[in-house]
Design a protein around this motif. Structure first.
Motif, PDB file in Angstrom:
ATOM      1  N   PHE A  47       0.830  -1.201   0.000  1.00 58.48           N
ATOM      2  CA  PHE A  47       0.000   0.000   0.000  1.00 58.48           C
ATOM      3  C   PHE A  47       0.866   1.253   0.000  1.00 58.48           C
ATOM      4  CE2 PHE A  47      -2.153   3.357   2.412  1.00 58.48           C
ATOM      5  CZ  PHE A  47      -3.294   3.543   1.642  1.00 58.48           C
ATOM      6  N   ASP A  50       2.888   1.839  -3.247  1.00 57.64           N
ATOM      7  CA  ASP A  50       2.079   2.404  -4.327  1.00 57.64           C
ATOM      8  C   ASP A  50       1.965   3.916  -4.205  1.00 57.64           C
ATOM      9  OD1 ASP A  50       1.678  -0.079  -5.445  1.00 57.64           O
ATOM     10  OD2 ASP A  50      -0.278  -0.397  -4.493  1.00 57.64           O
ATOM     11  N   HIS A 230      -8.606   3.698   6.947  1.00 62.32           N
ATOM     12  CA  HIS A 230      -7.907   4.812   6.320  1.00 62.32           C
ATOM     13  C   HIS A 230      -8.290   6.132   6.969  1.00 62.32           C
ATOM     14  CE1 HIS A 230      -6.391   2.070   3.318  1.00 62.32           C
ATOM     15  NE2 HIS A 230      -7.621   1.704   3.006  1.00 62.32           N
TER      16      HIS A 230
END
Length: 264
Positions: A47, A50, A230
């Motif tokens: 994650f 990226d 998140h």
């Protein structure tokens, strides 16, 4: 003990533990950029890799997954014996990040690899800026993940934190595997704070899909499904207030105390 010098860079290999900030390249520090640029091998959770993809061209990239932190640390240290390696960690590597486990593995293995921890903007600070100024003075950060800390201990710490009536920032607030930890945290907060206490949530701070929510402790349960992994949740302190205009909430302010000393 005297003043310790920075790690020597005379040896060919070294390891940078890079805090990459909230995920937008504009929020990375120049030192973090320089470390990624220098590295010929970059390792990290997929994650976070990226999020810094534009910095990885021409480099060996080793992707790892959640739950493989010890293996990732061992791999990075082994590669860094004769290569320049960057371990990426979202936010600040020393705040719920990779710095501690890498240093623990390095300590136990008695490695001679030079290591530098490069700070980044942690989630509490980046998300706070999106809400206004909810953390102007003392505050507490807590993670609601019980993967590494027993939940009973987290509950004890939450109770102590909310008793202080300072803002509390909740990391890792709500996941599919532990959807009710946030409910419990809010229930504990409600024991010590009034229902009108401001609560703010920022999801995907400085990333695509960024959203924010400003509400109160008494109304928060109506919005709890807005929160995911998140997100960062801010529960205000005793003096925290919502800054409102005629139609909407503009932000959250926790006064620093200037109103007690100056007229403005």
């Amino acid at each position: 003990m005297g003043v310790l010098p920075l790690q020597s860079r005379d040896s060919e290999g070294r390891l940078y533990i890079v805090g990459t900030g909230p995920g937008n390249l504009l929020q990375m520090t120049p030192r973090a950029f320089a470390a990624l640029d220098e590295a010929d091998c970059v390792i990290g959770n997929g994650f976070y890799l990226d999020l810094v993809r534009p910095m990885l061209a021409g480099k060996e990239v080793i992707r790892s997954s959640m739950g493989r932190e010890v293996d990732r640390a061992e791999k990075a240290l082994a590669l860094a014996r004769d290569r320049v390696v960057a371990m990426v960690s979202g936010g600040d590597a020393g705040v719920y990040g990779m710095a501690s486990i890498v240093l623990e593995v390095a300590e136990r293995s008695a490695t001679a690899v030079p290591i530098e921890v490069i700070p980044g903007i942690t989630a509490a600070v980046s998300a706070a800026a999106r809400l206004g100024s909810p953390l102007s003075g003392d505050y507490v950060t807590m993670s609601l993940s019980d993967l590494l800390t027993p939940w009973e201990e987290i509950e004890r710490r939450l109770d102590l934190a909310f008793r202080m009536r300072v803002p509390v920032v909740l990391y890792n607030p709500r996941s599919r595997g532990r959807p009710h930890n946030l409910d419990t945290a809010i229930e504990i907060a409600s024991r010590h704070l009034p229902g009108e206490t401001p609560v703010g949530v920022v999801r995907n701070a400085y990333r695509e899909g960024e959203e924010r929510l400003i509400t109160t402790l008494g109304e928060f349960n109506d919005h709890i499904t807005f929160v995911d992994m998140h997100s960062i949740v801010f529960v205000g302190g005793g003096e925290t207030r919502i800054w409102r205009n005629e139609t909407d909430a503009r932000g959250i302010i926790t006064p620093r105390g200037y109103h007690r000393k100056y007229v403005y």
